[in-house]
Write an enzyme that holds these catalytic residues in place. Sequence first.
Site, PDB file in Angstrom:
ATOM      1  N   HIS A   1      -3.183  -8.026   0.821  1.00 38.45           N
ATOM      2  CA  HIS A   1      -2.767  -7.592  -0.511  1.00 38.45           C
ATOM      3  C   HIS A   1      -3.832  -6.689  -1.124  1.00 38.45           C
ATOM      4  CE1 HIS A   1      -0.553  -7.549  -4.175  1.00 38.45           C
ATOM      5  NE2 HIS A   1      -1.420  -8.272  -4.859  1.00 38.45           N
TER       6      HIS A   1
ATOM      7  N   CYS B   1       2.216  -2.588  -1.877  1.00 36.30           N
ATOM      8  CA  CYS B   1       1.094  -3.002  -2.718  1.00 36.30           C
ATOM      9  C   CYS B   1      -0.079  -2.030  -2.666  1.00 36.30           C
ATOM     10  CB  CYS B   1       0.638  -4.410  -2.359  1.00 36.30           C
ATOM     11  SG  CYS B   1       0.181  -4.638  -0.633  1.00 36.30           S
TER      12      CYS B   1
END
Length: 403
Positions: A189, A114
């Site tokens: 994230h 990510c």
Amino acid sequence: LKPFWLKLPRGGKGCSGSNSVGGRSHFATMSDDWCTIESDPGVFTQLCEEIGVKGVQFEEIYDLEPGAFMTYDASRIYGLVFLFKWQQQGDTRQTIEADDNGIFFAQQVIQNACATQAILSILMNAGDKLELGPHLKEFKEFTAALDPQMKGLAVSNSEPIRKAHNSFRQQSSFEIVQEKASKGDDAFHFIGYICHEGKVYELDGLKNGPILIGDAPPGDCAWAEKAREEVKRRIETYAQKAAAGGGNEGESGELRFQLMAVVNNKCLEVEKKVERERYLRQRANISLVSRGEDVELADEIDDDDAPGDIPTFEDLSGKEVAELQGIVAKCTAAIADLDGQLQGEKKKRQKWEKENALRRSDLVPLALCAMRHLAAKGLLMPALEKGKTEHLKRVEAKKAVAQ
């Protein structure tokens, strides 16, 4: 709100590709090929350079109040990367079709990628402002007709991108095998924010497409301010939820997030400014010489390469000697100030290089050897206590900076 600047834990649980085809098991092998990397400006800057991108660097944003981006050139902020502790929760915001709006968007189909995907989402949407290098240019052309899910798969299978990403893998003499992530493991994230055709978008690889934040208002750094407001809104929402749940988010009891801006390489920017001042000083000095003034021409540069926005010799011919001397003095002072800035940027990059070299080194044998010798001399426990004290001092210093 007090941001807690962190590094993404190595070996911790990475954000998963919940939109992947066939679920997690389908990409198990591919996911294992991607390591977790630290969230750090030096890491991300070198990662881009190793992929082949030129002229960019990452800067941490410590202030989330209005005007946080006023020291930056609005046209040189290519995007923002936001790191936060990921939580399973519903998001009712609608996504848009990336292709219909001319946006490069790739879904995340595997774990641990990510950070790189958030960076790519910014670089690929920078247009002609950035020199992407041969790998990303070819990749962008190859994936132009693919849908977001296939773009994500293409990212996962790109050898140059994966190689650059995995070059920051932690080196260790021991490998800790963990069958399943612990229930209490933190998942982090990364998402990106960009401005495209006057609109601000959030690019999250776990979503089906980009999310329109709104129109970028007019003014300097206005789009980045719009994104800052969205980031602050999200953080405030997390804070409210953490407080409602007892005030604990993770073990620290603090919100953990990080915001970075993707900007121009500051060394190159400062060097260009120095060069401009030198051209102007040389023209002013030549004009003084033409009037019989005894002046030393310190800047031996080819005037044919001078930027077009500085006064011409014809413009300078209409000025008095005192005015020309004032221009020379002003340029000299500006060059001295810029040289100081340049040295600061070079030291920062040297620091990044040293830190990245350490990240790629296996220091376990050195640590074990040092501990063995300290223990033999009865100094191990005192050294441990001293280390704890110094660590707490550094933590408090970082908190003070973030306030």
